[in-house]
Design a protein around this motif. Structure first.
Motif, PDB file in Angstrom:
ATOM      1  N   VAL A   1      -2.200 -12.469  -1.424  1.00 49.00           N
ATOM      2  CA  VAL A   1      -3.061 -12.098  -2.545  1.00 49.00           C
ATOM      3  C   VAL A   1      -3.149 -10.578  -2.570  1.00 49.00           C
ATOM      4  O   VAL A   1      -3.322  -9.933  -1.529  1.00 49.00           O
ATOM      5  N   PHE A   2      -3.033 -10.015  -3.778  1.00 51.32           N
ATOM      6  CA  PHE A   2      -3.116  -8.560  -3.910  1.00 51.32           C
ATOM      7  C   PHE A   2      -3.850  -8.208  -5.194  1.00 51.32           C
ATOM      8  O   PHE A   2      -3.659  -8.853  -6.220  1.00 51.32           O
ATOM      9  N   GLU A   3      -4.690  -7.178  -5.114  1.00 50.56           N
ATOM     10  CA  GLU A   3      -5.403  -6.680  -6.295  1.00 50.56           C
ATOM     11  C   GLU A   3      -4.903  -5.279  -6.612  1.00 50.56           C
ATOM     12  O   GLU A   3      -4.982  -4.366  -5.785  1.00 50.56           O
ATOM     13  N   PHE A   4      -4.383  -5.100  -7.817  1.00 49.85           N
ATOM     14  CA  PHE A   4      -3.900  -3.799  -8.252  1.00 49.85           C
ATOM     15  C   PHE A   4      -5.092  -2.912  -8.594  1.00 49.85           C
ATOM     16  O   PHE A   4      -6.035  -3.355  -9.242  1.00 49.85           O
ATOM     17  N   ASP A   5      -5.037  -1.657  -8.171  1.00 50.39           N
ATOM     18  CA  ASP A   5      -6.179  -0.778  -8.406  1.00 50.39           C
ATOM     19  C   ASP A   5      -5.907   0.326  -9.427  1.00 50.39           C
ATOM     20  O   ASP A   5      -6.844   0.937  -9.921  1.00 50.39           O
ATOM     21  N   LEU A   6      -4.647   0.572  -9.774  1.00 45.44           N
ATOM     22  CA  LEU A   6      -4.317   1.582 -10.781  1.00 45.44           C
ATOM     23  C   LEU A   6      -3.304   1.019 -11.765  1.00 45.44           C
ATOM     24  O   LEU A   6      -2.352   0.343 -11.374  1.00 45.44           O
ATOM     25  N   GLU A   7      -3.478   1.333 -13.028  1.00 48.54           N
ATOM     26  CA  GLU A   7      -2.596   0.770 -14.055  1.00 48.54           C
ATOM     27  C   GLU A   7      -1.234   1.446 -14.132  1.00 48.54           C
ATOM     28  O   GLU A   7      -0.237   0.815 -14.412  1.00 48.54           O
ATOM     29  N   ASP A   8      -1.176   2.747 -13.915  1.00 51.83           N
ATOM     30  CA  ASP A   8       0.072   3.489 -14.118  1.00 51.83           C
ATOM     31  C   ASP A   8       0.966   3.533 -12.885  1.00 51.83           C
ATOM     32  O   ASP A   8       1.996   4.190 -12.906  1.00 51.83           O
ATOM     33  N   ASP A   9       0.578   2.870 -11.838  1.00 51.74           N
ATOM     34  CA  ASP A   9       1.365   2.876 -10.601  1.00 51.74           C
ATOM     35  C   ASP A   9       2.469   1.822 -10.628  1.00 51.74           C
ATOM     36  O   ASP A   9       2.367   0.813 -11.315  1.00 51.74           O
ATOM     37  N   VAL A  10       3.483   2.084  -9.821  1.00 53.68           N
ATOM     38  CA  VAL A  10       4.487   1.072  -9.496  1.00 53.68           C
ATOM     39  C   VAL A  10       4.232   0.704  -8.046  1.00 53.68           C
ATOM     40  O   VAL A  10       4.147   1.589  -7.184  1.00 53.68           O
ATOM     41  N   TYR A  11       4.095  -0.580  -7.767  1.00 54.51           N
ATOM     42  CA  TYR A  11       3.784  -1.071  -6.429  1.00 54.51           C
ATOM     43  C   TYR A  11       5.037  -1.646  -5.795  1.00 54.51           C
ATOM     44  O   TYR A  11       5.800  -2.359  -6.450  1.00 54.51           O
ATOM     45  N   PHE A  12       5.241  -1.346  -4.518  1.00 54.47           N
ATOM     46  CA  PHE A  12       6.404  -1.825  -3.772  1.00 54.47           C
ATOM     47  C   PHE A  12       5.919  -2.702  -2.623  1.00 54.47           C
ATOM     48  O   PHE A  12       4.980  -2.338  -1.911  1.00 54.47           O
ATOM     49  N   PHE A  13       6.578  -3.830  -2.436  1.00 56.69           N
ATOM     50  CA  PHE A  13       6.251  -4.761  -1.361  1.00 56.69           C
ATOM     51  C   PHE A  13       7.486  -4.944  -0.494  1.00 56.69           C
ATOM     52  O   PHE A  13       8.611  -5.005  -1.010  1.00 56.69           O
ATOM     53  N   ALA A  14       7.295  -5.057   0.828  1.00 55.65           N
ATOM     54  CA  ALA A  14       8.429  -5.185   1.741  1.00 55.65           C
ATOM     55  C   ALA A  14       8.089  -6.108   2.905  1.00 55.65           C
ATOM     56  O   ALA A  14       6.931  -6.240   3.306  1.00 55.65           O
ATOM     57  N   TYR A  15       9.132  -6.726   3.430  1.00 62.79           N
ATOM     58  CA  TYR A  15       9.033  -7.612   4.604  1.00 62.79           C
ATOM     59  C   TYR A  15       8.637  -6.804   5.840  1.00 62.79           C
ATOM     60  O   TYR A  15       7.824  -7.219   6.641  1.00 62.79           O
ATOM     61  N   CYS A  16       9.276  -5.653   6.004  1.00 63.65           N
ATOM     62  CA  CYS A  16       8.989  -4.770   7.127  1.00 63.65           C
ATOM     63  C   CYS A  16       9.229  -3.332   6.675  1.00 63.65           C
ATOM     64  O   CYS A  16       9.674  -3.100   5.558  1.00 63.65           O
ATOM     65  N   TYR A  17       8.952  -2.376   7.527  1.00 66.14           N
ATOM     66  CA  TYR A  17       9.143  -0.977   7.160  1.00 66.14           C
ATOM     67  C   TYR A  17      10.604  -0.724   6.806  1.00 66.14           C
ATOM     68  O   TYR A  17      11.489  -0.984   7.621  1.00 66.14           O
ATOM     69  N   PRO A  18      10.884  -0.228   5.604  1.00 71.96           N
ATOM     70  CA  PRO A  18      12.270   0.051   5.226  1.00 71.96           C
ATOM     71  C   PRO A  18      12.873   1.147   6.100  1.00 71.96           C
ATOM     72  O   PRO A  18      12.197   2.107   6.481  1.00 71.96           O
ATOM     73  N   TYR A  19      14.138   0.966   6.426  1.00 72.43           N
ATOM     74  CA  TYR A  19      14.879   1.915   7.247  1.00 72.43           C
ATOM     75  C   TYR A  19      16.124   2.286   6.458  1.00 72.43           C
ATOM     76  O   TYR A  19      17.011   1.459   6.270  1.00 72.43           O
ATOM     77  N   THR A  20      16.191   3.515   5.991  1.00 71.26           N
ATOM     78  CA  THR A  20      17.263   3.916   5.099  1.00 71.26           C
ATOM     79  C   THR A  20      18.479   4.434   5.855  1.00 71.26           C
ATOM     80  O   THR A  20      18.411   4.758   7.041  1.00 71.26           O
ATOM     81  N   TYR A  21      19.566   4.553   5.142  1.00 70.29           N
ATOM     82  CA  TYR A  21      20.779   5.142   5.710  1.00 70.29           C
ATOM     83  C   TYR A  21      20.519   6.591   6.107  1.00 70.29           C
ATOM     84  O   TYR A  21      21.011   7.062   7.129  1.00 70.29           O
ATOM     85  N   THR A  22      19.703   7.296   5.344  1.00 70.66           N
ATOM     86  CA  THR A  22      19.348   8.676   5.677  1.00 70.66           C
ATOM     87  C   THR A  22      18.585   8.721   6.989  1.00 70.66           C
ATOM     88  O   THR A  22      18.827   9.604   7.826  1.00 70.66           O
ATOM     89  N   ASP A  23      17.681   7.766   7.207  1.00 77.17           N
ATOM     90  CA  ASP A  23      16.969   7.692   8.490  1.00 77.17           C
ATOM     91  C   ASP A  23      17.949   7.486   9.639  1.00 77.17           C
ATOM     92  O   ASP A  23      17.810   8.118  10.706  1.00 77.17           O
ATOM     93  N   LEU A  24      18.928   6.638   9.438  1.00 77.11           N
ATOM     94  CA  LEU A  24      19.929   6.389  10.464  1.00 77.11           C
ATOM     95  C   LEU A  24      20.722   7.653  10.772  1.00 77.11           C
ATOM     96  O   LEU A  24      20.961   7.980  11.937  1.00 77.11           O
ATOM     97  N   GLN A  25      21.124   8.387   9.750  1.00 75.29           N
ATOM     98  CA  GLN A  25      21.887   9.624   9.962  1.00 75.29           C
ATOM     99  C   GLN A  25      21.063  10.658  10.725  1.00 75.29           C
ATOM    100  O   GLN A  25      21.596  11.357  11.582  1.00 75.29           O
ATOM    101  N   ARG A  26      19.777  10.741  10.428  1.00 73.34           N
ATOM    102  CA  ARG A  26      18.906  11.660  11.163  1.00 73.34           C
ATOM    103  C   ARG A  26      18.809  11.255  12.635  1.00 73.34           C
ATOM    104  O   ARG A  26      18.761  12.101  13.523  1.00 73.34           O
TER     105      ARG A  26
END
Length: 96
Positions: free
Chosen positions: A69-94
């Motif tokens: 269950v989630f309640e949106f608090d701002l109308e102009d936002d884009v909300y992102f949901f994920a299974y776990c913390y995203p790990y990008t290719y850029t993070d891997l290169q670093r």
């Protein structure tokens, strides 16, 4: 999973269902919860465990369903949901 939701209303409450989980032993049963962030709040945060449910569903061939269950608090936002913390290719290169 990783997805976004936009075009929402302030104070709108939704129930999101992720279906067809096949594992009975999941970290969601041990207190793990999905992550959320938005364009106005770029830090990932876990949803409260009281709003997250992991259960076997007879309507989906006895596969497991993750509902939260989630309640949106701002109308102009884009909300992102994920299974776990995203790990990008850029993070891997670093890291390397």
């Amino acid at each position: 999973f990783y997805f976004s939701v936009s075009n929402v209303r302030k104070k709108q409450v939704v129930v999101l269902n992720i279906i067809n989980f096949s594992k009975g032993k999941s970290l969601y049963r041990d207190g793990m919860t999905p992550l959320v962030r938005s364009t106005s709040r770029p830090q990932w945060q876990r949803l409260p465990s009281r709003n997250t449910f992991y259960y076997k569903c007879p309507r989906h061939k006895m596969n497991y369903v993750l509902s939260f269950v989630f309640e949106f608090d701002l109308e102009d936002d884009v909300y992102f949901f994920a299974y776990c913390y995203p790990y990008t290719y850029t993070d891997l290169q670093r890291y390397l």
